[in-house]
Enzyme design. Structure first.
Site, short mmCIF file in Angstrom:
data_model
loop_
_atom_site.label_atom_id
_atom_site.label_comp_id
_atom_site.label_asym_id
_atom_site.label_seq_id
_atom_site.Cartn_x
_atom_site.Cartn_y
_atom_site.Cartn_z
N ARG A 152 0.83 -1.24 -0.06
CA ARG A 152 0.07 0.05 0.19
C ARG A 152 0.88 1.28 0.20
O ARG A 152 0.29 2.32 -0.35
CB ARG A 152 -1.01 -0.05 1.20
CG ARG A 152 -2.08 1.07 1.18
CD ARG A 152 -3.32 0.54 1.91
NE ARG A 152 -3.10 0.15 3.23
CZ ARG A 152 -2.69 0.53 4.33
NH1 ARG A 152 -2.64 1.96 4.48
NH2 ARG A 152 -2.68 0.04 5.28
N TYR A 198 -16.97 14.16 -17.77
CA TYR A 198 -17.36 12.58 -17.44
C TYR A 198 -18.37 12.59 -16.41
O TYR A 198 -18.12 13.27 -15.46
CB TYR A 198 -16.13 11.87 -17.14
CG TYR A 198 -16.50 10.59 -16.63
CD1 TYR A 198 -17.27 9.55 -17.52
CD2 TYR A 198 -16.07 9.90 -15.48
CE1 TYR A 198 -17.78 8.37 -17.09
CE2 TYR A 198 -16.25 8.87 -14.93
CZ TYR A 198 -17.20 7.74 -15.87
OH TYR A 198 -17.44 6.64 -15.36
N ASP A 205 -8.12 16.89 -17.34
CA ASP A 205 -8.60 15.60 -17.69
C ASP A 205 -8.28 15.46 -18.90
O ASP A 205 -8.76 15.87 -19.77
CB ASP A 205 -10.20 14.97 -17.39
CG ASP A 205 -10.32 13.64 -17.50
OD1 ASP A 205 -9.54 13.08 -18.37
OD2 ASP A 205 -11.30 13.19 -16.84
N LYS A 210 -8.48 3.80 -20.01
CA LYS A 210 -8.79 4.14 -21.56
C LYS A 210 -7.60 3.84 -22.87
O LYS A 210 -7.17 2.79 -22.73
CB LYS A 210 -9.51 5.40 -21.76
CG LYS A 210 -10.57 5.83 -20.68
CD LYS A 210 -11.87 4.50 -20.78
CE LYS A 210 -12.94 5.25 -19.86
NZ LYS A 210 -12.68 5.25 -18.52
#
Length: 407
Positions: free
Chosen positions: A82, A136, A201, A226
């Site tokens: 982590r 988005y 973005d 993507k």
């Protein structure tokens, strides 16, 4: 077709050089892998460890204290999954080089990445966000619903400066925007932000077509699911930024657990190596489909960004749901940026969560379809679209012929 000038040629875009002096295509292949030959390796290794042995507990404690203070990546061997992972770090290094930033921090999804940015600013008492629609749909919802305690002011690019407040922690834009492909003058918006960080973005454009940091953005967000991954088989997000902000993002990632799995990091690094080639080829297909759609009387309007790219949106005169139902080669599915072509109806899926009036006000109409163009033969793609659009009205004049007749 919505465009103020001729789209940038993808072949020109990939010749932009990175900060190292190497061409972007070269950097995409070699970034994050520069040390492999010295280790006698060719393919990057996948480190799946969740924890790491240490016989020096005092040294380990000191490294954890240092991380807690600054969020800097610990020196020496890894401590815990982590806190960081060597395979994921390779992807982060490579993406930062492609975007021209000091650092990058990867997360389990694009929404986890955006959430981490909001948490960083919120922890400093800067909960107000200025944002430009469209975004988005889930990004819009996260801000509008105040799920992380943020308050949002929606504005247009020209209104950014007037919307700033003393507690504004972030300005957020998406360019080209999802799903209308509207573009923002990033340099002008960055100037309007003053000292407030601008987050762009860059999912649709990728660093192949634009690098927002070069225009003044402090933060560059990607849904790495993507184009960066490129094959529809990895879920991830990443923020490219300066090292100071990266340290804070790592601390939030450690505390909240939104870590990227090492196998996903490996797939993303592999995806970056073909990113310029994929974007160039898919963009060429998209440009050809744009020309054919713009000339088709069954299509009311085509949206395509000036910088080019592989995303196309278009509005139909008929029922968009019937178009979705008739495709056979093209896949009717959410997401984008894969090697195969995808189509979806934003008002029903990706932007369904946005209030209908806000959605329509941002240009996301009920007849709008979004096409993520892939690498298939363009004639095969057009044959599928042509069939899906349905019968042409008798005597209809193609748009291109109608325009030439008016001249």
């Amino acid at each position: 077709m919505d465009s103020a000038r001729t789209p940038t040629s993808p072949s020109d875009a990939v010749r932009i050089t990175a900060a190292t002096g190497r061409a972007l295509a070269t950097e995409a292949v070699h970034a994050g892998r520069d040390d492999l030959a010295g280790q006698g390796l060719h393919a990057p290794p996948i480190d799946l460890s969740t924890t790491y042995p240490s016989y020096d507990s005092r040294g380990e404690a000191a490294r954890i204290d240092a991380f807690a203070a600054t969020g800097a990546e610990p020196d020496g061997p890894p401590v815990y999954g982590r806190l960081g992972n060597p395979t994921v770090a390779r992807f982060e290094t490579a993406l930062a080089k492609l975007e021209g930033t000091e650092s990058a921090v990867a997360f389990a999804s694009g929404m986890a990445a955006l959430s981490a940015v909001l948490l960083v600013r919120g922890s400093m008492g800067l909960r107000h966000v200025v944002a430009v629609r469209p975004l988005y749909g889930c990004s819009d919802h996260l801000l509008t619903a105040g799920l992380l305690g943020s308050e949002v002011t929606w504005t247009n690019p020209a209104g950014v400066a007037d919307a700033l407040r003393p507690d504004t922690g972030l300005v957020l834009v998406e360019s080209p925007a999802n799903p209308t492909l509207a573009e923002v003058d990033l340099r002008a918006v960055a100037h309007a932000c003053g000292s407030v960080p601008l987050l762009v973005d860059n999912t649709f454009a990728t660093p192949v077509l634009q690098r927002p940091a070069e225009h003044g953005a402090r933060l560059v967000l990607h849904s790495a699911t993507k184009y960066l991954g490129g094959h529809g088989d990895v879920l991830a997000g990443v923020v490219a930024c300066d090292e100071e902000f990266a340290g804070r993002l790592r601390q939030v990632r450690f505390a909240t657990g939104g870590v990227l799995h090492p196998l996903a990091g490996y797939l993303l690094l592999r995806g970056l190596s073909t990113l310029p080639v994929r974007v160039r080829a898919a963009s060429a297909n998209a440009a050809e489909l744009v020309a054919r759609l713009a000339a088709d009387p069954r299509v009311a309007r085509v949206h395509y960004p000036r910088i080019g790219g592989a995303m196309v949106s278009f509005e139909v005169h008929g029922d968009p749901h019937e178009v979705i139902g008739r495709v056979r080669l093209i896949t009717p599915a959410v997401s984008l940026g894969s090697v195969d072509t995808l189509i979806q109806h934003p008002a029903s899926i990706s932007h369904r969560i946005v209030d209908a009036d806000d959605r329509r006000g941002a240009g996301v109409g009920d007849r709008l379809l979004r096409l993520s163009v892939g690498l298939e033969d363009v004639d095969d793609l057009w044959a599928d679209l042509d069939r899906a659009l349905g019968e042409r009205a008798p005597g209809a004049i193609p748009l291109r012929e109608a325009l030439s007749g008016a001249e």
